[in-house]
Design an enzyme around this catalytic site. Sequence first.
Site, PDB file in Angstrom:
ATOM      1  N   THR A  15      96.017  -4.456 -11.067  1.00  8.25           N
ATOM      2  CA  THR A  15      96.377  -4.199  -9.666  1.00  8.25           C
ATOM      3  C   THR A  15      97.878  -3.996  -9.480  1.00  8.25           C
ATOM      4  O   THR A  15      98.302  -3.246  -8.599  1.00  8.25           O
ATOM      5  CB  THR A  15      95.860  -5.372  -8.789  1.00  8.25           C
ATOM      6  OG1 THR A  15      94.442  -5.334  -8.829  1.00  8.25           O
ATOM      7  CG2 THR A  15      96.307  -5.272  -7.351  1.00  8.25           C
ATOM      8  N   THR A  92      94.370  -9.093 -13.198  1.00  2.00           N
ATOM      9  CA  THR A  92      94.166 -10.540 -13.111  1.00  2.00           C
ATOM     10  C   THR A  92      92.743 -10.981 -13.495  1.00  2.00           C
ATOM     11  O   THR A  92      92.535 -12.146 -13.812  1.00  2.00           O
ATOM     12  CB  THR A  92      94.478 -11.060 -11.695  1.00  2.00           C
ATOM     13  OG1 THR A  92      93.597 -10.426 -10.757  1.00  2.00           O
ATOM     14  CG2 THR A  92      95.916 -10.799 -11.301  1.00  2.00           C
TER      15      THR A  92
HETATM   16  N1  ASP Z   1      90.465  -5.814 -10.769  1.00  3.33           N
HETATM   17  C1  ASP Z   1      91.872  -5.926 -11.042  1.00  3.33           C
HETATM   18  C2  ASP Z   1      92.092  -5.984 -12.539  1.00  3.33           C
HETATM   19  O1  ASP Z   1      91.859  -7.016 -13.122  1.00  3.33           O
HETATM   20  C3  ASP Z   1      92.387  -7.158 -10.390  1.00  3.33           C
HETATM   21  C4  ASP Z   1      93.842  -7.407 -10.541  1.00  3.33           C
HETATM   22  O2  ASP Z   1      94.543  -6.880 -11.368  1.00  3.33           O
HETATM   23  O3  ASP Z   1      94.342  -8.240  -9.758  1.00  3.33           O
HETATM   24  O4  ASP Z   1      92.498  -5.013 -13.100  1.00  3.33           O
END
Ligand code: ASP
Length: 333
Positions: A15, A92
Amino acid sequence: MSASNKVAIIFTGGTISMKVDPRIHAAIPALTSEEILAMVTNIEKFTEIEIINFGNYPSPHITPEMMMDLAVLVKKTISRDDISGVVVTHGTDTLEETAYLLDLTIKSEKPVIVVGAMRNSSELGYDGSSNLSAAICTAISEKAKNKGVLVVMNNEVNAASEVTKTNTLALDTFKSPEFGALGIVDNDEVIFYRDIISRDFIDTDDIETKVMLLKCAPGMNSDIINYCIDSNYKGIVLEALGRGNIPPQMIDGVTRCIEKNIPIVLVSRCPTGRVLDTYGYEGGGKHLRELGVIFGGNLPGQKARIKLMLALSTTNNMETIRKLFEKDEYKNN
Ligand code: ASP
């Protein structure tokens, strides 16, 4: 700024690299590393940055093999004399697995920091730049040396071995529910309140990917375990009930696994607390211990799976693997 005060930032996606695509009204990887870094204002006053592009992946697309490739890249980068620390940007969703894999496989006193963002750059309150600046401040800190891999998000510093994503949307989603955070980043400086409890090292550049993670639930039987045996899985992590107990109908599968030298690592589906051989009924922890199940302490299932994948890349000796998991945790070992 000294010549060795240089931080390498390895960009992998997530993200922190995303914005909303107006055609589909959903976030996708879009920002370049330079665009992300440009939002971290004044960083040149703190350190010199070297950009390394690993890729621009949503973290559900990151495989254990890719995590291992990343670990090899981090090891190579951190061993350079001109690099004082490494920051890895990451989605994340699977950040805790990558961070733990790096922690288990990298032996360096220099800081390695993993960071991400919960809000993409199209949202109000994008947290990518503040998280990245806190991660860089941690990477250049003398105090962050010899602490293993650290996860820095929302101005909190957590140990990769302890941290987990606890909330689907909160900015302070990364918590160490068992022991609490190691410290904070305040006024561009990292402050530690405690040290890490213990660290493990598995000397490997390889990973055994055929390891299944199974969550136990009432009435479950041995079907999936039998499927794993028949499909040549090399290990299984069981996220058991409570203190480490499983429905009796699963015992058949567990017994078959152990007879075939397929290690079963027992952890709990409870968010905190370790597993123990407290219960003597069929499927209880005592019964599982007698069958030869390995006790995984207080690791969450997803982390125990990473550890078992690394362990199995070095050995298939059940007792060596048992020692790796039960080392400090269980007094009868
Ligand atoms: N869905 C995203 C990922 O893990 C969530 C994030 O990066 O916060 O790439």
